[in-house]
Design an enzyme around this catalytic site. Sequence first.
Site, PDB file in Angstrom:
ATOM      1  N   HIS A 184      -9.614 -10.800  92.709  1.00 49.21           N
ATOM      2  CA  HIS A 184      -8.460  -9.855  92.437  1.00 49.21           C
ATOM      3  C   HIS A 184      -7.933 -10.045  91.015  1.00 49.21           C
ATOM      4  O   HIS A 184      -7.508 -11.138  90.814  1.00 49.21           O
ATOM      5  CB  HIS A 184      -7.320  -9.832  93.571  1.00 49.21           C
ATOM      6  CG  HIS A 184      -6.683 -11.215  93.761  1.00 49.21           C
ATOM      7  ND1 HIS A 184      -5.381 -11.087  93.120  1.00 49.21           N
ATOM      8  CD2 HIS A 184      -6.830 -12.071  94.403  1.00 49.21           C
ATOM      9  CE1 HIS A 184      -4.979 -12.458  93.430  1.00 49.21           C
ATOM     10  NE2 HIS A 184      -5.716 -13.087  94.392  1.00 49.21           N
TER      11      HIS A 184
ATOM     12  N   ASP B  19      -4.799  -8.369  90.408  1.00 49.37           N
ATOM     13  CA  ASP B  19      -3.458  -8.127  90.611  1.00 49.37           C
ATOM     14  C   ASP B  19      -2.677  -9.231  90.948  1.00 49.37           C
ATOM     15  O   ASP B  19      -3.240 -10.379  91.420  1.00 49.37           O
ATOM     16  CB  ASP B  19      -3.040  -7.126  91.855  1.00 49.37           C
ATOM     17  CG  ASP B  19      -3.632  -7.675  93.110  1.00 49.37           C
ATOM     18  OD1 ASP B  19      -4.670  -8.220  93.280  1.00 49.37           O
ATOM     19  OD2 ASP B  19      -2.842  -7.306  94.262  1.00 49.37           O
TER      20      ASP B  19
ATOM     21  N   ASP C  31      -3.870 -17.796  90.418  1.00 45.97           N
ATOM     22  CA  ASP C  31      -4.156 -17.020  91.502  1.00 45.97           C
ATOM     23  C   ASP C  31      -4.239 -15.602  91.005  1.00 45.97           C
ATOM     24  O   ASP C  31      -3.414 -14.776  90.856  1.00 45.97           O
ATOM     25  CB  ASP C  31      -2.939 -17.168  92.504  1.00 45.97           C
ATOM     26  CG  ASP C  31      -3.288 -16.256  93.932  1.00 45.97           C
ATOM     27  OD1 ASP C  31      -4.292 -15.793  94.158  1.00 45.97           O
ATOM     28  OD2 ASP C  31      -2.331 -16.305  94.602  1.00 45.97           O
TER      29      ASP C  31
ATOM     30  N   GLU D 193      -5.135  -7.252  96.349  1.00 52.31           N
ATOM     31  CA  GLU D 193      -4.959  -8.401  97.271  1.00 52.31           C
ATOM     32  C   GLU D 193      -3.877  -8.949  97.717  1.00 52.31           C
ATOM     33  O   GLU D 193      -3.331  -9.302  98.595  1.00 52.31           O
ATOM     34  CB  GLU D 193      -5.649  -9.517  96.742  1.00 52.31           C
ATOM     35  CG  GLU D 193      -6.325 -10.563  97.469  1.00 52.31           C
ATOM     36  CD  GLU D 193      -5.252 -11.546  97.918  1.00 52.31           C
ATOM     37  OE1 GLU D 193      -5.560 -12.422  98.613  1.00 52.31           O
ATOM     38  OE2 GLU D 193      -4.286 -11.873  97.046  1.00 52.31           O
ATOM     39  N   GLU D 194      -2.846  -8.784  96.522  1.00 50.56           N
ATOM     40  CA  GLU D 194      -1.461  -9.282  96.716  1.00 50.56           C
ATOM     41  C   GLU D 194      -0.401  -8.092  97.178  1.00 50.56           C
ATOM     42  O   GLU D 194       0.719  -8.540  97.616  1.00 50.56           O
ATOM     43  CB  GLU D 194      -0.974  -9.725  95.264  1.00 50.56           C
ATOM     44  CG  GLU D 194      -1.473 -10.738  94.589  1.00 50.56           C
ATOM     45  CD  GLU D 194      -1.465 -12.298  95.423  1.00 50.56           C
ATOM     46  OE1 GLU D 194      -0.640 -12.326  96.325  1.00 50.56           O
ATOM     47  OE2 GLU D 194      -2.115 -13.245  94.620  1.00 50.56           O
TER      48      GLU D 194
ATOM     49  N   GLU E 219     -10.666 -17.536  94.858  1.00 55.95           N
ATOM     50  CA  GLU E 219      -9.310 -17.894  95.260  1.00 55.95           C
ATOM     51  C   GLU E 219      -9.234 -19.277  94.784  1.00 55.95           C
ATOM     52  O   GLU E 219      -9.874 -20.186  95.030  1.00 55.95           O
ATOM     53  CB  GLU E 219      -8.983 -17.748  96.782  1.00 55.95           C
ATOM     54  CG  GLU E 219      -8.988 -16.212  97.016  1.00 55.95           C
ATOM     55  CD  GLU E 219      -7.680 -15.549  96.502  1.00 55.95           C
ATOM     56  OE1 GLU E 219      -6.835 -16.181  95.964  1.00 55.95           O
ATOM     57  OE2 GLU E 219      -7.434 -14.427  96.727  1.00 55.95           O
TER      58      GLU E 219
ATOM     59  N   HIS F  24       1.873 -18.586  92.277  1.00 61.57           N
ATOM     60  CA  HIS F  24       3.173 -17.868  92.701  1.00 61.57           C
ATOM     61  C   HIS F  24       4.473 -18.357  92.136  1.00 61.57           C
ATOM     62  O   HIS F  24       5.386 -17.979  92.516  1.00 61.57           O
ATOM     63  CB  HIS F  24       3.117 -17.556  94.316  1.00 61.57           C
ATOM     64  CG  HIS F  24       2.149 -16.569  94.855  1.00 61.57           C
ATOM     65  ND1 HIS F  24       2.323 -16.006  95.937  1.00 61.57           N
ATOM     66  CD2 HIS F  24       0.991 -16.177  94.373  1.00 61.57           C
ATOM     67  CE1 HIS F  24       1.270 -15.222  96.009  1.00 61.57           C
ATOM     68  NE2 HIS F  24       0.333 -15.460  95.298  1.00 61.57           N
TER      69      HIS F  24
END
Length: 395
Positions: A74, A76, A107, A141-142, A170, A368
């Site tokens: 992903h 995003d 990520d 995905e997020e 991931e 994150h």
Amino acid sequence: MTLPSDPVANLAALIRCPSVTPADGGALDALQAMLAPLGAVCEQVAFAEKGTPEVNNLYARLGTGRPHLMFAGHTDVVPPGDESAWRHPPFAARIDGGEMFGRGAVDMKGGIACFLAALARYVERNGPPPGSVSFLITGDEEGPAVNGTVKLLEWAAARGERWDAAIVGEPTCRETLGDTLKIGRRGSLSGTLTVIGRQGHVAYPHLADNPVRGLLTLAEALLSVPFDAGTDDFPPTNLEITSIDVGNPAVNVIPARAVASFNLRFNELWSVESLKAEIGRRLERASREARLRPGHAAPIAFEVEWRDRPSPVFLTRDRQLVGTLSASVAAVTGRRPELSTTGGTSDARFIKDYCPVVELGLVGQTMHMVDERVPLAALEALTRIYLRFLEDWFA
């Protein structure tokens, strides 16, 4: 035409696209531009569903034959938060002290950048693979994960796409690159427990039924007895109460109801259906054996509401996929990865319905976080792992 064989340059181009979910931020266009020199056929597809934002996704394929390897991920990212707290702007892709800073560095734009570089190096060395490689990249995905991978898989399969194996990039590793290879994921099931009482004045408790008493009793019934002891491949099933609320701003009013949210992460000893049944049995038993207040004859009144889209447990036992990727890690790092099923859910939970799937990416310690970053050396090492896997798997 220059091929995208440098993971650092690839990652910088992706980080500079502010693709905070569900916004695309130009990330898929940037990735498609990097795939074009490889001769990949690319198509961007948007999906929407009532109550959720429209999301752009990318499907690209190099080659037409079998075997067919999918790389999934992903573009995003989660919001950067307070940008002034970052050492470098979160979408500038600055390099400092041998590390690249930026939201999505770990990520998981970093994983995409490395696999793209590995495929480019494979083509430079060997020409197109004797089969196919596809990229299944989502922008959801997020977010709620409704208009992304699950719909893109359905769309591609309806067009006749079939895959023999998949890697999700991931950030799976805990401390050092290659220390962990995810071969499955625990299931996830969420629900809300509501205990129904009777509102009243705290000075006259005999005229009311305080639902907090019942909620604590039922919560204890859910938490006190282990669900299982785990298996060879999975840790024990675990339930956590994640919130308790009565919606009561007054200190002298007994509330009418009390609500608790909970989540279970479960192993292969359970299914969604069997867990729901076990939760129901525990609550029914506790509701009959206890009361909101001593002297009250009625059982505790409760309701359970289950959240949509639970995630089933899965385990990948494909020896060729797991063995080849483990050997590739060992060849580059000098150690074999631990085969793990820990952690949260990922889009692998959708892919496992179409082909065997494993997950391998960067070290996830800064994902994150403010100052999310990745060592440049790790980008190069992961690229070499992916390249070794491509060469051995297609061989």
